[in-house]
Design an enzyme around this catalytic site. Structure first.
Site, mmCIF file in Angstrom:
data_model
loop_
_atom_site.group_PDB
_atom_site.id
_atom_site.type_symbol
_atom_site.label_atom_id
_atom_site.label_comp_id
_atom_site.label_asym_id
_atom_site.label_seq_id
_atom_site.Cartn_x
_atom_site.Cartn_y
_atom_site.Cartn_z
ATOM 1 N N ARG A 52 0.834 -1.204 0.000
ATOM 2 C CA ARG A 52 0.000 0.000 0.000
ATOM 3 C C ARG A 52 0.872 1.259 0.000
ATOM 4 N NH1 ARG A 52 -4.485 0.763 4.616
ATOM 5 N NH2 ARG A 52 -2.644 1.263 5.847
ATOM 6 N N LYS B 31 -2.559 6.941 1.017
ATOM 7 C CA LYS B 31 -2.295 7.252 2.427
ATOM 8 C C LYS B 31 -1.214 8.334 2.442
ATOM 9 C CE LYS B 31 -1.945 4.947 6.915
ATOM 10 N NZ LYS B 31 -3.090 5.583 7.551
ATOM 11 N N GLU C 252 -16.123 6.489 5.909
ATOM 12 C CA GLU C 252 -15.297 5.836 6.928
ATOM 13 C C GLU C 252 -15.200 6.757 8.135
ATOM 14 O OE1 GLU C 252 -11.220 5.320 5.577
ATOM 15 O OE2 GLU C 252 -11.295 7.172 4.426
HETATM 16 N N1 PMP Z 1 -9.201 4.989 7.225
HETATM 17 C C1 PMP Z 1 -8.303 5.948 7.468
HETATM 18 C C2 PMP Z 1 -8.595 7.343 7.052
HETATM 19 C C3 PMP Z 1 -7.095 5.635 8.111
HETATM 20 O O1 PMP Z 1 -6.189 6.567 8.349
HETATM 21 C C4 PMP Z 1 -6.857 4.284 8.507
HETATM 22 C C5 PMP Z 1 -5.553 3.911 9.165
HETATM 23 N N2 PMP Z 1 -5.432 4.407 10.471
HETATM 24 C C6 PMP Z 1 -7.841 3.332 8.257
HETATM 25 C C7 PMP Z 1 -8.995 3.713 7.592
HETATM 26 C C8 PMP Z 1 -7.656 1.896 8.653
HETATM 27 O O2 PMP Z 1 -6.686 1.295 7.821
HETATM 28 P P1 PMP Z 1 -5.768 0.109 8.347
HETATM 29 O O3 PMP Z 1 -6.675 -0.986 8.773
HETATM 30 O O4 PMP Z 1 -4.936 -0.257 7.165
HETATM 31 O O5 PMP Z 1 -4.967 0.652 9.468
#
Ligand code: PMP
Length: 292
Positions: free
Chosen positions: A52, A151, A184
């Site tokens: 990622r 990200k 989200e």
């Molecule tokens: N959404 C956002 C905006 C995030 O920053 C994150 C990570 N903290 C997630 C979802 C969750 O992703 P992951 O399970 O890969 O940590």
């Protein structure tokens, strides 16, 4: 023992880990990052996180000066040098130092650093009783402007949402996309249980494709729980049987109240609890060993 940080090919004492004020990661949020967890001497889904990170970098035309294998090894070595077996790991790649203009071509070398720390996002009682959350007014970035799948170091969209969350005196908040569908949380993905089925917004809703989200979807399938990726509105959230959030730091955390509406029984539901347990077990048995 003092912590060490990986910085551009070397391990330096935490206090000495400094970057230039001309770094475009700082000046413009030009860069990408990852948050990873190590459990019990193993790094959870390391390959997926590295993939990622490199996908984020690919989209912003940022050439990471390490191969994926070298990046994984640097991550493991940082944990070894800090003698950590349970930790939170932050990988950051910035455009590097340049001039005061936007032009990324003026940045000759990306900055790469890896920090390891012990963290706990939510107090433990919330895993038992569930979170109360709100919907924030700040909409998630438009994928056509800045795709939430990247990200990137530019987290202002989420920080503005987080400020609303703090002002409301809660711990997390739901972000809608520009169309008004649930996207989200500010730092986590969202799942609902409806008629015994698990439902989560699709990536095309404009969300970060969470690694925890993917793991939970796999676990649900293994447990015989059907999973659908579907757009939904706040009305659907308020009438869900169960709701929970997923993220690297948060893991799987139940939500029992949204915008003052009680979700289901008002206590973490059976499917949420099953998946919390399954996820904890997975983190204990899976992962890349830190030491050999
Ligand atoms: N959404 C956002 C905006 C995030 O920053 C994150 C990570 N903290 C997630 C979802 C969750 O992703 P992951 O399970 O890969 O940590």
């Amino acid at each position: 023992m003092s912590r060490v940080v990986y910085l551009d090919g070397e391990w330096v004492a935490k206090e000495e880990a400094k970057i230039s004020v001309f770094d475009h990661g700082l000046l413009y949020g030009d860069g990408a990052f990852e948050g990873i967890r190590a459990y019990n001497g193993r790094v959870f889904r390391l390959r997926e996180h590295i993939d990622r990170l490199y996908a984020s970098a690919q989209t912003i035309l940022l050439d990471i000066p390490l191969s994926k294998e070298e990046m994984m090894e640097a991550t493991l070595e940082t944990l070894r040098r800090n003698n950590l077996s349970d930790a939170y790991i932050r990988l950051v790649v910035t455009r590097g130092p340049g001039d005061l203009g936007l032009d990324p071509r003026k940045c000759l070398r990306p900055t790469v650093f890896i920090i390891t720390e012990s963290i706990e996002l939510y107090p433990p009682e919330y895993y038992a009783k569930g979170l109360e959350i709100i919907t924030v007014a700040t909409r998630r970035n438009l994928p056509t402007a800045l795709d939430p799948s990247i990200k990137s170091l530019n987290y202002l969209n989420n920080i503005l949402a987080k400020i609303e969350v703090i002002q409301a005196g809660v711990l997390e908040g739901l972000m809608l996309n520009a169309q008004g569908y649930v996207a989200e949380a500010t730092g986590d993905n969202i799942f609902l249980v409806h008629r015994g089925e698990l439902i989560t917004p699709p990536i095309s809703a404009g969300i970060l494709p969470g690694i925890t989200r993917a793991a939970v979807m796999e676990l649900a399938q293994e447990e015989g729980i059907s999973v659908r990726e579907e757009l939904f509105t706040q009305h659907f959230v308020y009438n869900a049987e169960e709701c929970f959030l997923t993220g690297t730091a948060a893991e799987v955390i139940p939500v029992v109240k949204v915008d003052g509406r009680t979700i289901g029984s008002g206590r973490p539901g059976p499917i949420t609890r099953r998946l919390m347990r399954a996820f904890r077990e997975l983190t204990q048995r899976e992962g890349v060993p830190i030491r050999g």
